[in-house]
Scaffold this motif. Structure first.
Motif, PDB file in Angstrom:
ATOM      1  N   ALA A 187       0.832  -1.205   0.000  1.00  0.00           N
ATOM      2  CA  ALA A 187       0.000   0.000   0.000  1.00  0.00           C
ATOM      3  C   ALA A 187       0.865   1.253   0.000  1.00  0.00           C
ATOM      4  O   ALA A 187       0.572   2.237  -0.697  1.00  0.00           O
ATOM      5  CB  ALA A 187      -0.930  -0.003   1.215  1.00  0.00           C
ATOM      6  N   GLY A 188       1.961   1.228   0.767  1.00  0.00           N
ATOM      7  CA  GLY A 188       2.862   2.377   0.801  1.00  0.00           C
ATOM      8  C   GLY A 188       3.516   2.641  -0.541  1.00  0.00           C
ATOM      9  O   GLY A 188       3.612   3.798  -0.985  1.00  0.00           O
ATOM     10  N   PHE A 189       3.969   1.580  -1.205  1.00  0.00           N
ATOM     11  CA  PHE A 189       4.570   1.749  -2.527  1.00  0.00           C
ATOM     12  C   PHE A 189       3.533   2.225  -3.553  1.00  0.00           C
ATOM     13  O   PHE A 189       3.852   2.985  -4.463  1.00  0.00           O
ATOM     14  CB  PHE A 189       5.217   0.451  -2.995  1.00  0.00           C
ATOM     15  N   SER A 190       2.291   1.762  -3.413  1.00  0.00           N
ATOM     16  CA  SER A 190       1.230   2.227  -4.307  1.00  0.00           C
ATOM     17  C   SER A 190       1.004   3.724  -4.132  1.00  0.00           C
ATOM     18  O   SER A 190       0.897   4.469  -5.112  1.00  0.00           O
ATOM     19  CB  SER A 190      -0.069   1.471  -4.020  1.00  0.00           C
ATOM     20  N   LEU A 191       0.932   4.152  -2.873  1.00  0.00           N
ATOM     21  CA  LEU A 191       0.740   5.577  -2.594  1.00  0.00           C
ATOM     22  C   LEU A 191       1.916   6.385  -3.138  1.00  0.00           C
ATOM     23  O   LEU A 191       1.725   7.434  -3.766  1.00  0.00           O
ATOM     24  CB  LEU A 191       0.595   5.782  -1.085  1.00  0.00           C
ATOM     25  N   LEU A 192       3.145   5.902  -2.918  1.00  0.00           N
ATOM     26  CA  LEU A 192       4.333   6.600  -3.405  1.00  0.00           C
ATOM     27  C   LEU A 192       4.363   6.656  -4.929  1.00  0.00           C
ATOM     28  O   LEU A 192       4.706   7.683  -5.522  1.00  0.00           O
ATOM     29  CB  LEU A 192       5.586   5.900  -2.881  1.00  0.00           C
ATOM     30  N   GLY A 193       3.976   5.554  -5.574  1.00  0.00           N
ATOM     31  CA  GLY A 193       3.966   5.528  -7.035  1.00  0.00           C
ATOM     32  C   GLY A 193       2.975   6.516  -7.618  1.00  0.00           C
ATOM     33  O   GLY A 193       3.287   7.215  -8.592  1.00  0.00           O
ATOM     34  N   ILE A 194       1.792   6.590  -7.028  1.00  0.00           N
ATOM     35  CA  ILE A 194       0.795   7.545  -7.518  1.00  0.00           C
ATOM     36  C   ILE A 194       1.261   8.973  -7.289  1.00  0.00           C
ATOM     37  O   ILE A 194       1.131   9.843  -8.162  1.00  0.00           O
ATOM     38  CB  ILE A 194      -0.563   7.290  -6.829  1.00  0.00           C
ATOM     39  N   ALA A 195       1.839   9.248  -6.102  1.00  0.00           N
ATOM     40  CA  ALA A 195       2.330  10.593  -5.808  1.00  0.00           C
ATOM     41  C   ALA A 195       3.427  11.005  -6.786  1.00  0.00           C
ATOM     42  O   ALA A 195       3.412  12.119  -7.329  1.00  0.00           O
ATOM     43  CB  ALA A 195       2.845  10.654  -4.373  1.00  0.00           C
ATOM     44  N   LEU A 196       4.379  10.106  -7.041  1.00  0.00           N
ATOM     45  CA  LEU A 196       5.458  10.413  -7.976  1.00  0.00           C
ATOM     46  C   LEU A 196       4.927  10.577  -9.395  1.00  0.00           C
ATOM     47  O   LEU A 196       5.375  11.464 -10.140  1.00  0.00           O
ATOM     48  CB  LEU A 196       6.522   9.313  -7.937  1.00  0.00           C
ATOM     49  N   GLY A 197       3.990   9.714  -9.788  1.00  0.00           N
ATOM     50  CA  GLY A 197       3.434   9.812 -11.135  1.00  0.00           C
ATOM     51  C   GLY A 197       2.704  11.115 -11.355  1.00  0.00           C
ATOM     52  O   GLY A 197       2.908  11.804 -12.372  1.00  0.00           O
ATOM     53  N   GLY A 225      -7.567  14.229 -12.215  1.00  0.00           N
ATOM     54  CA  GLY A 225      -8.761  13.437 -12.530  1.00  0.00           C
ATOM     55  C   GLY A 225      -8.410  12.048 -13.026  1.00  0.00           C
ATOM     56  O   GLY A 225      -9.046  11.059 -12.629  1.00  0.00           O
ATOM     57  N   LEU A 226      -7.385  11.947 -13.876  1.00  0.00           N
ATOM     58  CA  LEU A 226      -6.954  10.645 -14.385  1.00  0.00           C
ATOM     59  C   LEU A 226      -6.480   9.752 -13.244  1.00  0.00           C
ATOM     60  O   LEU A 226      -6.815   8.565 -13.185  1.00  0.00           O
ATOM     61  CB  LEU A 226      -5.829  10.839 -15.407  1.00  0.00           C
ATOM     62  N   SER A 227      -5.707  10.331 -12.328  1.00  0.00           N
ATOM     63  CA  SER A 227      -5.203   9.549 -11.199  1.00  0.00           C
ATOM     64  C   SER A 227      -6.335   9.050 -10.316  1.00  0.00           C
ATOM     65  O   SER A 227      -6.351   7.886  -9.897  1.00  0.00           O
ATOM     66  CB  SER A 227      -4.228  10.406 -10.378  1.00  0.00           C
ATOM     67  N   LEU A 228      -7.301   9.919 -10.035  1.00  0.00           N
ATOM     68  CA  LEU A 228      -8.417   9.523  -9.175  1.00  0.00           C
ATOM     69  C   LEU A 228      -9.278   8.450  -9.840  1.00  0.00           C
ATOM     70  O   LEU A 228      -9.734   7.505  -9.188  1.00  0.00           O
ATOM     71  CB  LEU A 228      -9.268  10.748  -8.829  1.00  0.00           C
ATOM     72  N   VAL A 229      -9.501   8.588 -11.143  1.00  0.00           N
ATOM     73  CA  VAL A 229     -10.308   7.596 -11.858  1.00  0.00           C
ATOM     74  C   VAL A 229      -9.617   6.239 -11.860  1.00  0.00           C
ATOM     75  O   VAL A 229     -10.242   5.200 -11.591  1.00  0.00           O
ATOM     76  CB  VAL A 229     -10.588   8.074 -13.300  1.00  0.00           C
ATOM     77  N   ALA A 247      -9.484   3.310  -2.409  1.00  0.00           N
ATOM     78  CA  ALA A 247      -9.541   4.665  -2.969  1.00  0.00           C
ATOM     79  C   ALA A 247      -8.790   5.663  -2.098  1.00  0.00           C
ATOM     80  O   ALA A 247      -8.254   6.655  -2.611  1.00  0.00           O
ATOM     81  CB  ALA A 247     -10.993   5.098  -3.126  1.00  0.00           C
ATOM     82  N   SER A 248      -8.738   5.419  -0.783  1.00  0.00           N
ATOM     83  CA  SER A 248      -8.018   6.328   0.118  1.00  0.00           C
ATOM     84  C   SER A 248      -6.548   6.401  -0.254  1.00  0.00           C
ATOM     85  O   SER A 248      -5.923   7.474  -0.182  1.00  0.00           O
ATOM     86  CB  SER A 248      -8.165   5.864   1.570  1.00  0.00           C
ATOM     87  N   VAL A 294      -4.987  10.055  -1.298  1.00  0.00           N
ATOM     88  CA  VAL A 294      -3.859  10.636  -0.560  1.00  0.00           C
ATOM     89  C   VAL A 294      -2.631  10.766  -1.466  1.00  0.00           C
ATOM     90  O   VAL A 294      -1.942  11.796  -1.466  1.00  0.00           O
ATOM     91  CB  VAL A 294      -3.529   9.781   0.684  1.00  0.00           C
ATOM     92  N   GLY A 295      -2.347   9.729  -2.274  1.00  0.00           N
ATOM     93  CA  GLY A 295      -1.210   9.790  -3.187  1.00  0.00           C
ATOM     94  C   GLY A 295      -1.370  10.896  -4.222  1.00  0.00           C
ATOM     95  O   GLY A 295      -0.408  11.603  -4.528  1.00  0.00           O
ATOM     96  N   THR A 296      -2.588  11.054  -4.744  1.00  0.00           N
ATOM     97  CA  THR A 296      -2.842  12.117  -5.719  1.00  0.00           C
ATOM     98  C   THR A 296      -2.651  13.487  -5.098  1.00  0.00           C
ATOM     99  O   THR A 296      -2.058  14.384  -5.716  1.00  0.00           O
ATOM    100  CB  THR A 296      -4.271  11.993  -6.276  1.00  0.00           C
ATOM    101  N   PHE A 297      -3.123  13.676  -3.876  1.00  0.00           N
ATOM    102  CA  PHE A 297      -2.985  14.969  -3.204  1.00  0.00           C
ATOM    103  C   PHE A 297      -1.513  15.296  -2.965  1.00  0.00           C
ATOM    104  O   PHE A 297      -1.060  16.424  -3.207  1.00  0.00           O
ATOM    105  CB  PHE A 297      -3.746  14.957  -1.875  1.00  0.00           C
ATOM    106  N   ILE A 298      -0.748  14.313  -2.490  1.00  0.00           N
ATOM    107  CA  ILE A 298       0.689  14.538  -2.259  1.00  0.00           C
ATOM    108  C   ILE A 298       1.393  14.875  -3.573  1.00  0.00           C
ATOM    109  O   ILE A 298       2.209  15.804  -3.639  1.00  0.00           O
ATOM    110  CB  ILE A 298       1.328  13.301  -1.598  1.00  0.00           C
ATOM    111  N   GLY A 299       1.089  14.125  -4.630  1.00  0.00           N
ATOM    112  CA  GLY A 299       1.694  14.411  -5.934  1.00  0.00           C
ATOM    113  C   GLY A 299       1.291  15.774  -6.464  1.00  0.00           C
ATOM    114  O   GLY A 299       2.113  16.480  -7.072  1.00  0.00           O
TER     115      GLY A 299
END
Length: 415
Positions: free
Chosen positions: A27-37, A386-390, A325-326, A330-335
């Motif tokens: 889950a942490g790596f998923s959040l980090l990947g989304i934030a970096l992306g 929007g793309l990240s959240l979808v 989705a959380s 969170v990852g999208t907001f950080i990114g």
């Protein structure tokens, strides 16, 4: 839409216990990947948009939006009349006759090819990109034989204000020993810097009548630069301009024709980078799927107990959708925050990294511009977020559906 108990359970599952540590790592790596992306995509789109706009602005500021040439190649004799007729059109901002030619420029330190453009002082004052970026000297001295050169050309040739710039024209002069290149020295009365390496290192501005004499064009101009009200829509304006200069022995080209390869390449590169960097977010979304599937497998006993206590399939579905989705939210907001912070301060960051590493990270010789530009377009930011959240939401559907379909009897049979 979500009940209190559903939110409590969803956030409880996000805080994995010791035996669920591997799921927490995923889950942490998923959040980090989304934030970096998300952050990388915002920064790259901002830089590429800024780079394109700055490059186009420099090109348009110096070259004009349209250019009128002689159809015969012998120069435009009635340049004053044509320019006056063009400026009467509502779509035309200014029409400036010029004399242009290639030369070999030399100074105490070096010699290099250069492009000379002859304008009157009044015309050069109307070219705001030059008039507003004089670094030394003044346009008041732009008369007689005085010339303006770029700061980078001055550095390379070893010239300063007041020094003599030697220009050699490819046009030959008849002498008793045969044809000899025409060679004249001109005093440097001003230095300009527009921020684009190609122009700052190879462009020379010369008074109009002096350029006519140097290139031996007689009382003619080699071209007329035309600036219009809407340079991005030159194709629609072209017909009106063409009707004004029809049957006058001239031809018309616009900046999109001249720079079509460069602008097209920038647009293609921007679209490709968007596609490539979107894959980072997509991979992170797949990590959410794998983490959620493992979480559902680990929580099957809890799900069965909840079902026997009266929880509906819809409730289980919403709990695990909220859990997955959380991570994406969170990852999208950080990114989003990191991307905006980086994009708005990218030139300062570049300068700091250059000072720290002692290397040139954005060479003007390669990238044309002297500074790293970034232009944050909010429509692009909204698209990325929007793309990240979808994608994050879609990634939760399958694991949540599996959790909702879990049979309590099968889950508790061997407990």
């Amino acid at each position: 839409m979500f009940r209190t108990v559903e939110r409590l359970l969803a956030f409880r599952y996000l805080r994995a216990r010791r035996k669920e540590g591997f799921i927490s790592v995923i889950a942490g790596f998923s959040l980090l990947g989304i934030a970096l992306g998300v952050g990388t995509l915002i920064v790259v789109l901002a830089v590429m948009k800024g780079f394109r706009d700055q490059l186009v602005d420099r090109i348009l500021g110096l070259n004009g939006h349209m250019t009128v040439f002689s159809a015969s190649g012998r120069g435009i004799q009635d340049y004053g009349g044509i320019a006056a007729d063009l400026e009467k059109a509502q779509v035309v901002v200014r029409a400036l006759p010029m004399v242009e030619g290639q030369v070999l420029a030399s100074g105490p330190d070096d010699a290099r090819g250069a492009l000379v453009r002859g304008f009157t002082r009044e015309s050069l004052e109307r070219k705001t990109l030059i008039a507003n970026n004089i670094r030394a000297g003044s346009l008041e001295d732009f008369q007689g034989k005085g010339v303006l050169i770029g700061t980078r050309m001055a550095q390379r040739l070893g010239l300063r204000l007041g020094d003599e710039l030697n220009l050699i024209s490819p046009r030959t002069v008849a002498t008793p020993f045969g044809g000899m290149p025409r060679q004249v020295s001109f005093p440097v009365v001003g230095l300009f810097e527009v921020g684009m390496f190609e122009f700052d290192s190879s462009l020379v501005f010369m008074p109009f009548d002096t350029a006519q004499a140097f290139f031996q064009t007689g009382d003619a101009a080699t071209a007329i630069e035309v600036d219009v009200t809407d340079p991005q829509n030159v194709k629609a304006i072209r017909g009106e301009i063409g009707s004004i200069i029809a049957d006058r022995g001239v031809v018309l080209t616009d900046w999109q024709q001249t720079n079509s390869t460069l602008v097209g390449a920038l647009d293609v590169e921007r679209n490709v980078m968007f596609l490539i960097l979107t894959l980072i977010i997509l991979i992170a979304a797949f990590n959410i799927i794998s983490g959620m599937v493992m979480l559902v497998k680990d929580k099957s006993r809890d799900i069965a107990i909840l079902r026997t206590m009266g929880a509906t399939r819809g409730m289980i579905l919403r709990i695990f959708m909220m859990t997955g989705a959380s991570i994406g939210i969170v990852g999208t907001f950080i990114g989003f925050v990191l991307g905006l912070a980086f994009a708005t301060n990218i030139e300062s960051i570049r300068q700091a990294l250059q000072a720290l590493t002692g290397t040139q990270l954005f060479s003007a010789e390669i990238y044309f511009l002297s500074k790293l530009p970034a232009d944050v377009v909010w429509s692009d930011v909204v698209s990325v977020v929007g793309l990240s959240l979808v994608l994050s939401f879609l990634a939760t559907l399958y694991p949540a559906w599996r959790a909702a379909r879990l049979d309590p009897v099968e889950a508790l049979r061997y407990e």
